[in-house]
Design an enzyme around this catalytic site. Structure first.
Site, PDB file in Angstrom:
ATOM      1  N   LYS A 170     -54.223  21.309  26.714  1.00  0.00           N
ATOM      2  CA  LYS A 170     -55.385  21.145  27.579  1.00  0.00           C
ATOM      3  C   LYS A 170     -55.484  22.286  28.582  1.00  0.00           C
ATOM      4  O   LYS A 170     -56.548  22.746  28.920  1.00  0.00           O
ATOM      5  CB  LYS A 170     -55.277  19.828  28.353  1.00  0.00           C
ATOM      6  CG  LYS A 170     -55.735  18.642  27.540  1.00  0.00           C
ATOM      7  CD  LYS A 170     -55.778  17.385  28.393  1.00  0.00           C
ATOM      8  CE  LYS A 170     -54.632  16.471  28.048  1.00  0.00           C
ATOM      9  NZ  LYS A 170     -53.550  16.497  29.000  1.00  0.00           N
ATOM     10  N   LYS A 172     -48.350  25.549  21.182  1.00  0.00           N
ATOM     11  CA  LYS A 172     -49.111  24.393  20.717  1.00  0.00           C
ATOM     12  C   LYS A 172     -50.519  24.386  21.330  1.00  0.00           C
ATOM     13  O   LYS A 172     -50.745  25.037  22.342  1.00  0.00           O
ATOM     14  CB  LYS A 172     -48.378  23.116  21.097  1.00  0.00           C
ATOM     15  CG  LYS A 172     -48.356  22.816  22.605  1.00  0.00           C
ATOM     16  CD  LYS A 172     -47.768  21.445  22.836  1.00  0.00           C
ATOM     17  CE  LYS A 172     -47.990  20.959  24.272  1.00  0.00           C
ATOM     18  NZ  LYS A 172     -49.374  20.666  24.632  1.00  0.00           N
ATOM     19  N   LYS A 217     -43.795  25.095  33.159  1.00  0.00           N
ATOM     20  CA  LYS A 217     -44.821  24.896  34.190  1.00  0.00           C
ATOM     21  C   LYS A 217     -44.612  25.825  35.389  1.00  0.00           C
ATOM     22  O   LYS A 217     -45.581  26.322  35.952  1.00  0.00           O
ATOM     23  CB  LYS A 217     -44.857  23.437  34.676  1.00  0.00           C
ATOM     24  CG  LYS A 217     -45.235  22.418  33.610  1.00  0.00           C
ATOM     25  CD  LYS A 217     -46.735  22.359  33.322  1.00  0.00           C
ATOM     26  CE  LYS A 217     -47.078  21.242  32.352  1.00  0.00           C
ATOM     27  NZ  LYS A 217     -48.085  21.516  31.371  1.00  0.00           N
TER      28      LYS A 217
HETATM   29  P1  ATP Z   1     -51.269  19.867  29.518  1.00  0.00           P
HETATM   30  O1  ATP Z   1     -51.492  21.262  29.020  1.00  0.00           O
HETATM   31  O2  ATP Z   1     -52.080  19.529  30.720  1.00  0.00           O
HETATM   32  O3  ATP Z   1     -49.808  19.490  29.657  1.00  0.00           O
HETATM   33  P2  ATP Z   1     -51.315  18.637  26.942  1.00  0.00           P
HETATM   34  O4  ATP Z   1     -52.316  19.093  25.969  1.00  0.00           O
HETATM   35  O5  ATP Z   1     -49.906  19.102  26.753  1.00  0.00           O
HETATM   36  O6  ATP Z   1     -51.889  18.950  28.373  1.00  0.00           O
HETATM   37  P3  ATP Z   1     -50.455  15.981  27.689  1.00  0.00           P
HETATM   38  O7  ATP Z   1     -51.342  15.127  28.514  1.00  0.00           O
HETATM   39  O8  ATP Z   1     -49.320  16.696  28.348  1.00  0.00           O
HETATM   40  O9  ATP Z   1     -51.368  17.045  26.910  1.00  0.00           O
HETATM   41  O10 ATP Z   1     -49.879  15.134  26.492  1.00  0.00           O
HETATM   42  C1  ATP Z   1     -50.574  14.004  25.956  1.00  0.00           C
HETATM   43  C2  ATP Z   1     -50.007  13.646  24.603  1.00  0.00           C
HETATM   44  O11 ATP Z   1     -50.451  14.585  23.622  1.00  0.00           O
HETATM   45  C3  ATP Z   1     -48.474  13.659  24.545  1.00  0.00           C
HETATM   46  O12 ATP Z   1     -48.069  12.582  23.711  1.00  0.00           O
HETATM   47  C4  ATP Z   1     -48.162  14.973  23.894  1.00  0.00           C
HETATM   48  O13 ATP Z   1     -46.930  14.939  23.190  1.00  0.00           O
HETATM   49  C5  ATP Z   1     -49.321  15.102  22.924  1.00  0.00           C
HETATM   50  N1  ATP Z   1     -49.610  16.506  22.600  1.00  0.00           N
HETATM   51  C6  ATP Z   1     -50.053  17.464  23.450  1.00  0.00           C
HETATM   52  N2  ATP Z   1     -50.247  18.626  22.792  1.00  0.00           N
HETATM   53  C7  ATP Z   1     -49.901  18.390  21.497  1.00  0.00           C
HETATM   54  C8  ATP Z   1     -49.892  19.191  20.318  1.00  0.00           C
HETATM   55  N3  ATP Z   1     -50.328  20.446  20.316  1.00  0.00           N
HETATM   56  N4  ATP Z   1     -49.463  18.617  19.162  1.00  0.00           N
HETATM   57  C9  ATP Z   1     -49.073  17.332  19.125  1.00  0.00           C
HETATM   58  N5  ATP Z   1     -49.070  16.515  20.192  1.00  0.00           N
HETATM   59  C10 ATP Z   1     -49.479  17.036  21.371  1.00  0.00           C
HETATM   60 MG    MG Z   2     -48.399  18.596  28.260  1.00  0.00          MG
END
Ligand code: ATP
Ligand code: MG
Length: 336
Positions: A202, A199, A116
């Site tokens: 968002k 991965k 981050k």
């Molecule tokens: P940000 O980029 O804002 O961190 P994010 O996509 O990583 O968003 P989070 O809100 O941090 O999403 O995570 C929400 C849930 O989704 C967590 O349980 C995280 O482990 C899961 N998650 C996020 N991205 C993935 C992915 N690509 N594959 C599997 N699980 C995921």
């Molecule tokens: Mg995340």
């Protein structure tokens, strides 16, 4: 429904953007199944969003959309506590206590912190550093043992267990059980991005992430752009990562016989990636479109969403208040 005999489950998703396939398969899919079997607390992690989104003008829209997407994926507010993190004020109190036992040196070495700060070098705030502490507070607030999350969260759970042990050692009271990352399969899931780098997410890689809100054509466009090559030239060659990723995505949404056919084509060096991606795109559209349409409809129903939030906050606060009473007693903050 909530019962004293069932294991307690807790997890959250940040309202930092549109939910995607990784959120679904890493988290939401498990949530929907777990609400039938456990005492579940699922939250929209709006306080966590503040660490990376200093501008809060879109927060309300984001929260209602993420909530609507949770409901569209099959969460039932009568079967679980579905709430906004900021509605449970006890979270901030527990976060403060846990900050007294969290070591800065360990926080600085956390992978997500390093990622981050690379993304926002101009806003390295203390909230970003103590993100795992707030996350531990979210979980411990309900004394949850099972935490359905994707692979990227494994290290945070290790830290939460460390805080539990340190809290129990320092103050006694055995208030909190150790929480563990959970997935119904044997391993935690990581849904790869379509460009093969990291991965789906968002807030990063938006053109290589499939969102649950993507229109059909957008899904097709993104899938067709996924990286491939001219195909294997020797039978049974190991797959490069980016090809492995396409197979992995196919396993999430396509029928077993379809996957088998492309596996055979790959091993026989007759695979046509264009055809494979076309198939994958159609299967993705079939999977995502109904969720998108349902979420759009729910998002319009603001009265219903308000009711869901109030109902969820009541359940979550009842659980949090009970935990905080035990926590204050264990620390020795009960003076009369
Ligand atoms: P940000 O980029 O804002 O961190 P994010 O996509 O990583 O968003 P989070 O809100 O941090 O999403 O995570 C929400 C849930 O989704 C967590 O349980 C995280 O482990 C899961 N998650 C996020 N991205 C993935 C992915 N690509 N594959 C599997 N699980 C995921
Ligand atoms: Mg995340």
């Amino acid at each position: 429904m909530q019962s004293v005999n069932k294991e307690i489950v807790m997890s959250g998703i940040r309202p930092t953007g549109f939910l995607h396939l990784g959120n679904y398969f890493g988290a939401l899919r498990n949530f929907v199944r777990m609400q039938e079997e456990y005492n579940c607390f699922f939250m929209v992690a709006d306080l966590h969003a503040l660490t990376t989104l200093p501008d809060t003008k879109d927060l309300k829209t984001n929260i209602t959309r993420v909530l609507a997407e949770h409901l569209a994926c099959g969460l039932d507010p009568n079967k679980c506590a579905l709430y906004c993190q900021s509605h449970v004020y006890e979270t901030s109190e527990l976060y403060l206590y846990l900050n007294m036992i969290a070591m800065v040196g360990v926080l600085e070495k956390t992978t997500t912190f390093k990622d981050k700060i690379r993304l926002q070098p101009g806003n390295i705030n203390a909230g970003l550093l103590t993100y795992p502490v707030l996350q531990a507070a979210d979980i411990l607030l309900h004394r949850a043992k099972l935490v359905p999350v994707g692979k990227d969260q494994e290290q945070h759970l290790e830290m939460a267990r460390d805080y539990v042990n340190r809290f129990n050692h320092r103050y006694g009271g055995e208030v909190f059980p150790e929480p563990f990352a959970f997935n119904y399969g044997s391993e935690l899931i990581k849904v790869p991005s379509l460009d093969g780098a990291g991965k789906m997410s968002k807030s990063e890689n938006q053109y290589a992430t499939l969102y649950l809100s993507d229109p059909d054509d957008q899904i097709r466009k993104k899938v067709m752009k996924a990286k491939t090559d001219s195909g294997p030239t020797e039978p049974n060659t190991p797959k490069p990562d980016y090809i492995e990723n396409i197979f992995l995505l196919m396993k999430l949404v396509s029928a077993p016989d379809v996957i088998k056919k492309f596996e055979e084509d790959y091993n026989a060096c007759t695979i046509r990636y264009g055809d494979m991606k076309k198939q994958l795109a159609e299967d993705m559209v079939r999977f995502i479109a109904p969720i998108r349409e349902k979420a759009e409809a729910i998002q319009q129903d603001t009265d219903y969403l308000k009711k869901v939030m109030i109902q969820g906050a009541e359940k979550a606060r009842a659980s949090a208040q009970a935990t905080m009473q035990l926590t204050r007693e264990a620390i020795g903050l009960n003076y009369y």
